[in-house]
Design a protein around this motif. Structure first.
Motif, mmCIF file in Angstrom:
data_model
loop_
_atom_site.group_PDB
_atom_site.id
_atom_site.type_symbol
_atom_site.label_atom_id
_atom_site.label_comp_id
_atom_site.label_asym_id
_atom_site.label_seq_id
_atom_site.Cartn_x
_atom_site.Cartn_y
_atom_site.Cartn_z
ATOM 1 N N PRO A 100 0.824 -1.219 0.000
ATOM 2 C CA PRO A 100 0.000 0.000 0.000
ATOM 3 C C PRO A 100 0.855 1.263 0.000
ATOM 4 C CG PRO A 100 -0.088 -1.116 2.119
ATOM 5 C CD PRO A 100 0.667 -2.011 1.207
ATOM 6 N N HIS A 102 1.201 4.021 1.825
ATOM 7 C CA HIS A 102 1.903 4.609 2.961
ATOM 8 C C HIS A 102 3.067 3.754 3.437
ATOM 9 C CE1 HIS A 102 -1.350 2.050 4.362
ATOM 10 N NE2 HIS A 102 -0.661 1.826 5.455
ATOM 11 N N TYR A 133 -3.368 1.014 -3.210
ATOM 12 C CA TYR A 133 -4.311 1.113 -2.110
ATOM 13 C C TYR A 133 -3.753 2.094 -1.083
ATOM 14 C CZ TYR A 133 -8.059 -2.269 -2.642
ATOM 15 O OH TYR A 133 -9.197 -2.912 -3.027
ATOM 16 N N HIS A 134 -4.613 2.945 -0.555
ATOM 17 C CA HIS A 134 -4.182 3.915 0.442
ATOM 18 C C HIS A 134 -4.756 3.573 1.812
ATOM 19 C CE1 HIS A 134 -3.009 6.138 -3.086
ATOM 20 N NE2 HIS A 134 -2.442 7.052 -2.327
ATOM 21 N N GLU A 135 -4.213 4.241 2.811
ATOM 22 C CA GLU A 135 -4.723 4.055 4.171
ATOM 23 C C GLU A 135 -6.194 4.439 4.222
ATOM 24 O OE1 GLU A 135 -2.011 6.343 6.571
ATOM 25 O OE2 GLU A 135 -2.318 4.901 8.179
ATOM 26 N N PRO A 136 -7.010 3.703 4.965
ATOM 27 C CA PRO A 136 -8.425 4.084 5.048
ATOM 28 C C PRO A 136 -8.564 5.485 5.640
ATOM 29 C CG PRO A 136 -8.046 1.946 6.058
ATOM 30 C CD PRO A 136 -6.707 2.507 5.733
ATOM 31 N N VAL A 202 -10.801 5.062 -1.492
ATOM 32 C CA VAL A 202 -10.129 4.663 -0.273
ATOM 33 C C VAL A 202 -11.166 4.139 0.710
ATOM 34 C CG1 VAL A 202 -10.270 6.891 0.877
ATOM 35 C CG2 VAL A 202 -8.319 5.430 1.286
ATOM 36 N N ILE B 261 -4.106 -6.634 1.073
ATOM 37 C CA ILE B 261 -5.384 -6.062 1.470
ATOM 38 C C ILE B 261 -6.253 -5.694 0.277
ATOM 39 C CG2 ILE B 261 -4.634 -5.176 3.677
ATOM 40 C CD1 ILE B 261 -4.077 -2.526 2.110
ATOM 41 N N ARG B 262 -5.833 -6.025 -0.919
ATOM 42 C CA ARG B 262 -6.633 -5.630 -2.076
ATOM 43 C C ARG B 262 -7.869 -6.499 -2.167
ATOM 44 N NH1 ARG B 262 -2.313 -5.611 -6.655
ATOM 45 N NH2 ARG B 262 -1.890 -7.588 -5.619
ATOM 46 N N TYR B 273 -8.503 -4.882 5.583
ATOM 47 C CA TYR B 273 -8.017 -3.647 4.970
ATOM 48 C C TYR B 273 -8.115 -2.492 5.968
ATOM 49 C CZ TYR B 273 -8.185 0.509 1.878
ATOM 50 O OH TYR B 273 -8.001 1.740 1.295
ATOM 51 N N LEU B 274 -9.290 -2.375 6.644
ATOM 52 C CA LEU B 274 -9.483 -1.242 7.544
ATOM 53 C C LEU B 274 -8.617 -1.346 8.796
ATOM 54 C CD1 LEU B 274 -13.345 -0.680 7.391
ATOM 55 C CD2 LEU B 274 -11.552 0.607 6.246
ATOM 56 N N ASP B 277 -3.303 -1.538 9.911
ATOM 57 C CA ASP B 277 -2.214 -0.946 10.685
ATOM 58 C C ASP B 277 -2.543 -0.772 12.146
ATOM 59 O OD1 ASP B 277 -1.807 1.049 7.814
ATOM 60 O OD2 ASP B 277 -0.551 -0.625 8.446
ATOM 61 N N LEU B 372 -15.221 -0.533 -8.934
ATOM 62 C CA LEU B 372 -14.157 0.028 -8.112
ATOM 63 C C LEU B 372 -12.860 0.136 -8.896
ATOM 64 C CD1 LEU B 372 -13.096 0.783 -5.217
ATOM 65 C CD2 LEU B 372 -12.328 -1.562 -5.091
ATOM 66 N N ASN B 378 -16.402 4.413 -5.516
ATOM 67 C CA ASN B 378 -15.989 3.830 -4.245
ATOM 68 C C ASN B 378 -17.061 2.837 -3.817
ATOM 69 O OD1 ASN B 378 -15.638 3.223 -1.509
ATOM 70 N ND2 ASN B 378 -14.471 5.097 -1.206
ATOM 71 N N PHE B 380 -16.464 0.039 -1.925
ATOM 72 C CA PHE B 380 -15.897 -0.856 -0.901
ATOM 73 C C PHE B 380 -16.962 -1.473 -0.027
ATOM 74 C CE2 PHE B 380 -11.529 -0.956 -1.420
ATOM 75 C CZ PHE B 380 -11.044 0.290 -1.761
#
Lengths: 236, 417
Positions: A100, A102, A133-136, A202, B261-262, B273-274, B277, B372, B378, B380
């Motif tokens: 991703p 970041h 893909y970016h951070e949510p 996102v 996470i795709r 995905y959410l 981190d 998407l 969007n 998702f």
């Protein structure tokens, strides 16, 4: 008619001066413009270079792209396209296709345009670009913006490096084979003009709780139901 | 009418069926070559280029893992070095051969289970004339090697050739991780048969446990484990010696700790995905693993007496509840479905209804995914809901299959119906 050595030297110096004048004219008047095509995660960045004055001569054109971390190019896709293109690309680092945005950094690419076959003054390079893909987004935004700066146009010709104080000189690979470095002259351009906006969808970080709860609920219910039936119909 | 009669003649005579299905695949490979040369949209899958590039590195004396995204065993790249030395389509020929071989193995297993030749032929045509495996192997995916190995293992188990089965099983686990889920049903099936139950007397619980564990220590199971283990660890040791840590990482650890996470079919995709981190993501990963583990244990225990069915259920559960799920994974259990079908008491209408439902579930997911990826929407949230719906549909279909599975041998059942 044969010329004396002195006459030959004087005439070649005169050619050089014409050539360098032409080079300076190119540096002053040539333009580069960029455009983003297609939709979704997979786009195309088309860069058009117009050399003015339109005189075919011994010159090399290099486009230096500074890509942000939000996009990537696929080196294998580029390799398969290179057979059909009259431009070649050199990347400064290996590209991870799946990480991703970041978790990675931007990268550089050198695009060598060839004006050998074309008769028009326009040189084009269309590069397929993919969004990462970016951070949510915690604020619930649906799209995030990636800014792609237009490339620096660098010109090089055999000689003529004097009287170019107002132009920056950049060291870059001479050709796509990256075997040696050469000095290139960068065309002046306004910093903020022509930035490309690339909107990437996102995830919605503000719904992380309902998503987790919902997912675990459905998977646990399915697990329990399936186990129940398997134990009911077991073969002993 | 003519087509119907032609088709039924084709599917009933097994030699004709095998030859025709191989020829069709050959034609597809030839067509794929033509399309690759002349059209912008390529027929060949990107995976095939990955395999070929990795094989090229081997011919140059380097590691196949120099090719990024090559995440398979070096054995595959070694097999495909003929792509470089002989012809580029060698790999595809190997894959369609394994694909047709899978159909033949299905036929043989069904015959061994007591089904008559005609019905066995008809059912194996469900795989041999099926456009999905045809397309996948002619495009250059290596899934057919796995299905041939798994079906070979089941055939050898059916024929009681344990050493053979163990070799094929060790090879299949080496190539991909998911056959490891067959270990428990195979172990349970190879246990010493239970002694006569002592009527009336309540055996003490610890004695029951001792007998249970003791039943695992019999000659057949130990033989199987030793041979399969020997094959697996020898290959692992050999390739570790040749390619070092990168081999272990790319072939095994990457798949186990995969955090791609795709978007994909998995119901867990959006949640992962959410939370990618956040601090709790390890616990969530574990919470996502538990239903999969529990269901695998229950399925292995409940159906180990019918090994093919247990393996089918294990694979279907593994794929449906996995943290990552792509359409390639479906072939892993679809190749075992023909072995289950003769035992099902589902009517043709119901069966086609379930099949349609399965396709509808995929379609409902594919629509927002397309928007998407290619159309700047969007979607998702919709993809998440569609992923959950697909899981529910898969579970419903599995429940239907489980509740209509008849464990009388198909030959006997056909006589009584």
């Amino acid at each position: 008619s044969s010329k004396s050595p002195l006459e030959q030297l004087l005439s070649s110096l005169h050619d050089d001066q014409d050539h360098c004048d032409l080079f300076r004219q190119w540096l002053e008047s040539s333009t580069v413009s960029t455009e983003l095509g297609k939709r979704g995660f997979h786009r195309e960045l088309t860069t058009t270079v117009e050399l003015r004055p339109n005189v075919l001569h011994d010159i090399s054109v290099l486009l230096l792209y500074r890509w942000p971390n939000g996009v990537y190019v696929d080196p294998y896709q580029l390799a398969s396209l290179s057979a059909h293109n009259d431009w070649q690309i050199l990347l400064d680092s290996s590209i991870d296709l799946e990480v991703p945005a970041h978790k990675t950094l931007g990268f550089l690419s050198y695009v060598y345009l060839s004006n050998a076959g074309s008769t028009s003054s326009l040189l084009k390079a269309t590069i397929p670009v993919h969004g990462r893909y970016h951070e949510p987004s915690l604020a619930g935004e649906t799209f995030t913006t990636v800014h792609i700066k237009p490339p620096d146009m660098l010109l090089r010709t055999g000689k003529c490096l004097d009287r170019l104080e107002s132009y920056a000189v950049v060291d870059a690979p001479c050709t796509v084979s990256n075997s040696s470095m050469c000095p290139w002259v960068k065309i002046n351009r306004q910093q903020e003009e022509g930035i490309i906006i690339f909107q990437v969808p996102v995830g919605d970080g503000s719904v992380v709780m309902p998503v987790c709860v919902g997912t675990l609920l459905v998977t646990i219910v399915c697990c329990v139901a399936l186990s129940k039936y398997m134990l009911k119909y077991q073969i002993i | 009418m003519e087509m119907g009669r032609l088709l039924s003649k084709l599917t009933e005579k097994h030699v004709l069926l095998f030859t025709t299905s191989f020829l069709i695949r050959l034609v597809l490979v030839a067509y794929g070559d033509y399309q690759d040369r002349n059209m912008v949209v390529k027929f060949t899958d990107i995976d095939y280029h990955v395999f070929t590039d990795a094989a090229r590195f081997i011919t140059q004396g380097e590691s196949p893992y120099n090719r990024s995204t090559y995440r398979y065993t070096p054995l595959l790249a070694w097999l495909l070095t003929s792509n470089i030395y002989l012809t580029l389509v060698f790999g595809k020929m190997l894959f369609i051969l394994c694909d047709a071989l899978s159909g033949v193995l299905i036929y043989k297993i069904l015959c061994m289970q007591g089904l008559d030749c005609k019905s066995a032929s008809k059912i194996s045509s469900l795989w041999l004339l099926n456009p999905l495996p045809m397309g996948v192997s002619s495009r250059g995916n290596a899934e057919s090697i796995l299905s041939a190995l798994v079906l070979g293992t089941l055939l050898c188990m059916e024929a009681k050739h344990l050493a053979c089965a163990a070799v094929l099983y060790g090879l299949s686990v080496h190539m991909k991780i998911y056959p490891v889920t067959y270990a428990l049903p195979i172990a349970l099936a190879l246990r010493a048969p239970e002694g006569r139950r002592e009527e009336g007397r309540q055996k003490q619980t610890w004695k029951k446990w001792v007998t249970f564990i003791g039943s695992f220590l019999n000659y057949e199971l130990i033989l199987f484990v030793s041979v399969a283990g020997a094959v697996f660890f020898t290959l692992k040791g050999l390739f570790y010696y040749m390619y070092g840590w990168q081999f272990l990482h790319e072939t095994y650890f990457y798949h186990l700790t995969r955090r791609d996470i795709r978007h994909n079919f998995s119901p867990y995709f959006y949640m992962l995905y959410l939370t990618a981190d956040s601090r709790g993501s390890q616990w969530l990963g574990l919470a996502a693993f538990l239903p999969q583990l529990i269901l695998l244990l229950v399925a292995s225990w409940a159906f180990h007496r019918h090994l093919a069915f247990a393996c089918f259920l294990n694979t279907a559960i593994f794929v449906s509840f996995n943290k990552v799920c792509t359409s390639q994974y479906f072939l892993w259990y679809l190749c075992l479905l023909p072995l289950v079908i003769p035992h099902l008491s589902l009517s043709g209408k119901r069966g086609s209804g379930l099949l349609l439902l399965w396709f509808a579930g995929q379609g409902i997911w594919l629509a927002p995914a397309y928007f998407l990826e290619f159309e700047d929407y969007n979607t998702f949230f919709l993809i998440w809901m569609a992923g959950l719906l697909f899981l529910v549909i898969n579970c419903f279909i599995l429940v239907q299959i489980i509740s209509h599975y008849r464990h009388t041998p198909p030959a006997q059942r056909l006589k009584t119906e």
